[in-house]
Design a protein around this motif. Sequence first.
Motif, short mmCIF file in Angstrom:
data_model
loop_
_atom_site.label_atom_id
_atom_site.label_comp_id
_atom_site.label_asym_id
_atom_site.label_seq_id
_atom_site.Cartn_x
_atom_site.Cartn_y
_atom_site.Cartn_z
N VAL A 77 0.88 -1.17 0.04
CA VAL A 77 0.17 -0.01 -0.05
C VAL A 77 0.84 1.34 0.03
N THR A 78 1.99 1.23 0.87
CA THR A 78 2.71 2.33 0.92
C THR A 78 3.48 2.80 -0.36
N VAL A 79 3.92 1.65 -0.88
CA VAL A 79 4.78 1.81 -2.36
C VAL A 79 3.84 2.56 -3.45
N LEU A 80 2.52 1.80 -3.29
CA LEU A 80 1.60 2.27 -4.49
C LEU A 80 1.08 3.78 -4.10
N VAL A 81 1.07 3.88 -2.93
CA VAL A 81 0.52 5.49 -2.64
C VAL A 81 1.71 6.40 -2.77
N VAL A 82 2.97 6.22 -2.37
CA VAL A 82 4.10 6.95 -2.62
C VAL A 82 4.45 7.16 -4.32
N LEU A 83 4.15 6.16 -5.06
CA LEU A 83 4.38 6.36 -6.48
C LEU A 83 3.49 7.09 -7.30
N THR A 84 2.02 7.02 -6.65
CA THR A 84 0.95 7.71 -7.41
C THR A 84 0.73 9.19 -6.68
N ALA A 85 0.20 9.40 -5.52
CA ALA A 85 -0.14 10.40 -4.77
C ALA A 85 0.88 11.82 -5.16
N PRO A 86 2.13 11.75 -4.90
CA PRO A 86 2.79 12.84 -5.36
C PRO A 86 2.64 13.38 -6.81
N LEU A 87 2.46 12.43 -7.66
CA LEU A 87 2.44 12.94 -8.92
C LEU A 87 1.09 13.72 -9.04
N ALA A 88 0.11 13.35 -8.46
CA ALA A 88 -1.32 14.03 -8.52
C ALA A 88 -1.06 15.39 -7.61
N GLY A 89 -0.24 15.45 -6.67
CA GLY A 89 -0.01 16.44 -5.71
C GLY A 89 0.69 17.65 -6.49
N PHE B 10 -0.46 12.81 -15.17
CA PHE B 10 -0.02 12.93 -13.71
C PHE B 10 -0.81 12.49 -12.65
N LEU B 11 -2.37 13.00 -12.87
CA LEU B 11 -3.53 12.45 -12.10
C LEU B 11 -3.97 11.01 -12.51
N ALA B 12 -3.78 10.51 -13.57
CA ALA B 12 -4.31 9.30 -13.91
C ALA B 12 -4.23 8.10 -12.83
N PRO B 13 -3.08 8.00 -12.40
CA PRO B 13 -3.03 6.63 -11.43
C PRO B 13 -3.93 6.89 -10.12
N SER B 14 -3.70 7.99 -9.42
CA SER B 14 -4.29 8.38 -8.17
C SER B 14 -5.74 8.15 -8.69
N TYR B 18 -8.86 5.87 -7.05
CA TYR B 18 -9.73 6.50 -6.10
C TYR B 18 -11.06 6.13 -6.95
N VAL B 19 -11.22 6.58 -8.21
CA VAL B 19 -12.67 6.62 -8.71
C VAL B 19 -13.31 5.10 -8.78
N LEU B 20 -12.34 3.97 -8.91
CA LEU B 20 -12.52 2.62 -9.12
C LEU B 20 -13.04 1.98 -7.59
N PHE B 21 -12.38 2.20 -6.61
CA PHE B 21 -12.51 1.82 -5.41
C PHE B 21 -13.20 2.66 -4.26
N VAL B 22 -13.27 3.96 -4.77
CA VAL B 22 -14.21 4.69 -3.65
C VAL B 22 -15.35 5.48 -4.31
N GLY B 23 -14.96 6.18 -5.44
CA GLY B 23 -16.21 6.92 -6.10
C GLY B 23 -17.18 6.13 -6.60
N LEU B 24 -16.85 4.95 -7.24
CA LEU B 24 -17.91 3.92 -8.19
C LEU B 24 -18.34 3.39 -6.87
N PRO B 25 -18.01 2.68 -5.83
CA PRO B 25 -18.79 2.28 -4.79
C PRO B 25 -19.66 3.41 -4.10
N ILE B 26 -19.55 4.42 -3.92
CA ILE B 26 -20.36 5.42 -3.42
C ILE B 26 -21.57 5.48 -4.41
N LEU B 27 -21.28 5.55 -5.61
CA LEU B 27 -22.45 5.96 -6.67
C LEU B 27 -23.40 4.49 -6.37
N GLN B 28 -22.73 3.47 -6.59
CA GLN B 28 -23.55 2.05 -6.35
C GLN B 28 -24.26 2.05 -5.36
#
Lengths: 272, 286
Positions: A77-89, B10-14, B18-28
Amino acid sequence: MTKSTRLVQNLILLVFALYALVPVYLVFLAAIRSEADLFSGPLTLSWPINFANFGRIWSEAGFATYFMNSVITAVSVTVLVVLTAPLAGFAFAKMNFRGREVLFGLFLAGLVVPAPSVIVALYGNLQAIGLIDNRIGVILPQAALLMPFSVFMMRTVMQDVPDELIEAAVMDGAGLFKIYLTIVVPVVKPGLMSLGLITFLFAWQEYLLPLVVFQTESLKPLTVGAASLQGRYGVDYGGIAAAGLIAFAPLVVLFLAMQRSFVRGLTAGAVK
Amino acid sequence: MLTTRSAYLFLAPSLALYVLFVGLPILQVFGFSFFDWDNGIAGDFIGLANYGRLLADGVFWTALWHNAIWVVLTLAFPLLAGLVIAAILAERNASVVRWLGAIYFIPRTIPLVVAGIIWGWIYNPIFGLLNFGLEAVGLGGLAGAWLAQDNTALLSLNVVGAWTFFGFCVIIYLAAIQSIDPSLYEAASIDGASWWRKFRDLTVPLLRGSTLFLGLYAAIEAMRFFDLVWVTTQGGPGYATEVLTTHIYKTFFLVGDFGYAATLSVVLLIIVLSISAGAFALLRKP
């Protein structure tokens, strides 16, 4: 400051230190005592320390496996979050694009979503794609649930990266992803460290997701193992105490060793 | 600020996670709540009928009431303790702050599952330390089966919740106090203000932002906590510690009533989103 004010203040500090530590001390004490004098004798440490409870729990009750599972899940979980969240940030802090406010608002709303309120649908979805009783079925939703906090914190961290640094690199014709890796990441390393630590803490503590997703005993983490022990080992208090200690000692040690980084992360998410 | 479409990459992975495992279930969940369910299969569309059931569901109202009590207790005790402790620590030397800060925060690092087990023993009527301590100081008459009695169970659990939370409040408040201009305190000292005066007239008003943040955090956690209740009382005795999340869990996994569990989930979501919208409105106001 008057003497009596100082005295009252010290008393307050002491009472709360005891409130924090006494339960931890008690579980430590129970874990290193033999069954015979668990409830007798003074509340002082006995010598020599008796490790029998740990040995029994570690090998017979399957805590070696639970421990490994906690490590695997929390690290993934940590690796996944640290790889993705900073990109979005980084995108939210330094880039202009259509829908920025809306998308950030979407993450912001996620900060308060209770895991139990999505589980009703999430459970069926995981079942449909075959992820019930599968590590991935805990790792992905867990990372997703931690994403709002992580993106929010990373945006705060990324805002402190000087714009000139990035602009200069753009002038030199560097691609954005290259800029991110070679210029931004080195600057925000302490922030990434904090994010990693906090994510690890939360992932290790998680109970609900592994409780509902895992059915096979050999997949369950420490939290689920320790809770089920209460039922199975009802009166083996020394054993349960040892199990509890195994479940939280790594976190306490990690926190004490990295206190500064933890605190930086906790306050970065809060203050701004 | 860079204007670029690469932002979406840059946003795509997170965002995808987020959409698949939080957003979608909320709508469902929202959708589920309008149907009648039988054995995990959606039946007829029944409009708001599931929501109508809320009115007659005594357990729901009891649970909601317990969440409300939990909100108030959390705002009252750990927040206040955190504020006072942080204000005291602000004037102590760095190593004291570091050590005590760490000690107060240690309970937060302990998984709630384990916290529940430890405190379950402290509250145990036969060998628990609490009754033992009360008897030792001559208050044996107060001793009880703390988690097994209707009138003490919720309050006793709240002490455990506070135990894991007050250290977090200390850390947040301390960081905020340390960013206050020290000359304000020096000026007050020169004017002869007592410690209490400075606390009341400087520290408390200047920390309004942190108080709002912690208040929001505490209120949300109070609405959505689950682990602590589940490993100690499972909502009992009777419904004495039932909260919304345990009611959802039981309705879904034990009763198998998907539609009503989804309805309860929607109600919970609406409550937490309203609380945070209210708090954000307050935060925006100067």
